[in-house]
Design an enzyme around this catalytic site. Structure first.
Site, PDB file in Angstrom:
ATOM      1  N   HIS A 116      -9.964 -32.376   9.734  1.00 50.70           N
ATOM      2  CA  HIS A 116     -10.634 -31.397   8.864  1.00 50.70           C
ATOM      3  C   HIS A 116     -12.125 -31.655   8.669  1.00 50.70           C
ATOM      4  CE1 HIS A 116      -6.940 -29.426   8.225  1.00 50.70           C
ATOM      5  NE2 HIS A 116      -6.508 -30.064   7.155  1.00 50.70           N
TER       6      HIS A 116
ATOM      7  N   HIS B  99      -7.965 -23.676   3.518  1.00 52.84           N
ATOM      8  CA  HIS B  99      -6.753 -24.461   3.261  1.00 52.84           C
ATOM      9  C   HIS B  99      -6.123 -24.068   1.923  1.00 52.84           C
ATOM     10  CE1 HIS B  99      -3.963 -27.670   3.840  1.00 52.84           C
ATOM     11  NE2 HIS B  99      -4.707 -28.353   4.696  1.00 52.84           N
TER      12      HIS B  99
ATOM     13  N   GLU C 194      -3.103 -21.842   7.553  1.00 53.69           N
ATOM     14  CA  GLU C 194      -4.483 -22.111   7.931  1.00 53.69           C
ATOM     15  C   GLU C 194      -4.773 -21.438   9.280  1.00 53.69           C
ATOM     16  OE1 GLU C 194      -4.934 -26.526   7.647  1.00 53.69           O
ATOM     17  OE2 GLU C 194      -2.898 -26.329   6.865  1.00 53.69           O
TER      18      GLU C 194
END
Length: 362
Positions: free
Chosen positions: A116, A187, A326
């Protein structure tokens, strides 16, 4: 521009989100549609802290995990809680990738892998914010060349638009001055039964995913290198079924993900088409959420590691009390030439549109 929120549906107050971080001012922004329903966000991480929508009886509740003050957002036990993710969502194997013959090394922050965008990725940054209309917020962030190990100065703009049909439309637009990789996502931790103490499990949510294939992973959540059919596996959501039905199946893939934490390859007629990706329905409240995206994949994550930590207004987040969809390109794409490319070159524009639409089952 922010809105004092003592009269807002969420009960959140702008003053609780106002401080200086990284030399920039943080604030709370309330988006309201013609029906009076609301989305609340802060420009720290682009975090969504409330989505206030009704159930079948008209009862309004917050359907996304978030915090009720800026300190808790910054110090959340879940650092990616309902935040923007960049410059690269999902995992990159061993934090390494090669671009035009040069190897780049990223921070290792998830087992042996990069996740991420790194520990100080876009989820840990203050974005410049401008409320363009009562229902629209524009966020902008400039990631400098080699920030978190990624090449290129990336200018990223993200618009949140809250429509009168209770659609949260997220539009991304990015440019770079040097060849780089980009894989943005959001997210959101969705709990469409409504957050509570404790927030109910997602096991009974009925889920449909528009995907004939998914990407199997190893025990560090890196793709095995194949794209497999969902047919005959716990990953077959082509016909709606409760999320909890097969989540703990005796299957190496659900074990590797500790539940669902996999990228589904969405059915598309052509790349970049904005199509239906997923739908969840809460049989008790009647609330629904549909996902549409231009992205080739959607990572379904069933909040497998939550431990009951506090969220807002005394509510808590037990294990599997939220589900994430996502929208993104595939994990470890920079190291997988057979996956859709994630490179962005000078003169090109990165774009993505993802829509989360809330409603009530008929």
């Amino acid at each position: 521009m922010s809105t004092e929120t003592s009269k807002n549906l969420s009960g959140l107050k702008a003053a609780d989100f106002q401080t200086l971080v990284q030399g920039k001012r943080t604030d709370l922004y309330i988006l309201t549609n013609a029906k009076g329903y609301e989305v609340a966000a802060t420009n720290y991480a682009g975090a969504l802290v409330a989505i206030m929508v009704p159930d079948k009886d008209g009862k309004i509740a917050n359907v996304i995990h978030g915090h009720d003050n800026i300190n808790d957002v910054i110090n959340s036990p879940e650092p990616f809680l309902s935040t923007l993710i960049g410059r690269y969502g999902n995992r990159i194997c061993k934090g390494k990738f090669t671009l035009d013959g040069k190897e780049y090394n990223l921070a290792i922050n998830n087992g042996p892998n990069a996740l991420h965008g790194g520990p100080t990725g876009f989820h840990a940054r203050v974005w410049d914010a401008q409320q363009l209309a009562p229902n629209k917020l524009r966020l902008h962030y400039t990631a400098e060349d080699m920030e978190e190990g990624f090449p290129g100065r990336l200018e990223m703009t993200v618009d949140y638009t809250w429509t009168d049909d209770c659609e949260l439309v997220i539009d991304y637009r990015g440019t770079t001055d040097k060849k780089t990789i980009v894989n943005m996502t959001h997210h959101g931790y969705f709990a469409i039964a409504g957050i509570a103490n404790p927030t109910p499990t997602i096991d009974d949510l009925v889920c449909e995913i528009n995907a004939d294939h998914y990407i199997p992973i190893d025990d560090t959540s890196i793709p095995l290198g194949t794209i497999d059919k969902v047919e005959g596996t716990p990953f077959d959501f082509r016909t709606p079924k409760p999320i909890g039905r097969d989540i703990d199946a005796d299957d190496v893939q659900t074990k590797n993900g500790a539940g669902y934490d996999h990228c589904f390859v969405l059915n598309k007629r052509y790349p970049g088409e904005c199509t239906f990706a997923a739908r969840i329905t809460d049989p008790n409240s009647g609330r629904t959420m549909e996902v549409y995206t231009t992205e080739p994949g959607v990572q379904m994550y069933t909040d497998n590691w939550a431990d009951g930590y506090p969220i807002q207004h005394g509510c808590t987040a037990p294990r599997r009390s939220a589900v994430c969809f996502e929208a993104q390109h595939f994990p470890d794409s920079p190291n997988r030439p057979y996956f859709p490319a994630v490179t962005l070159c000078p003169g090109e524009v990165y774009t993505q549109t993802t829509v989360y639409k809330f409603g009530v089952a008929k």
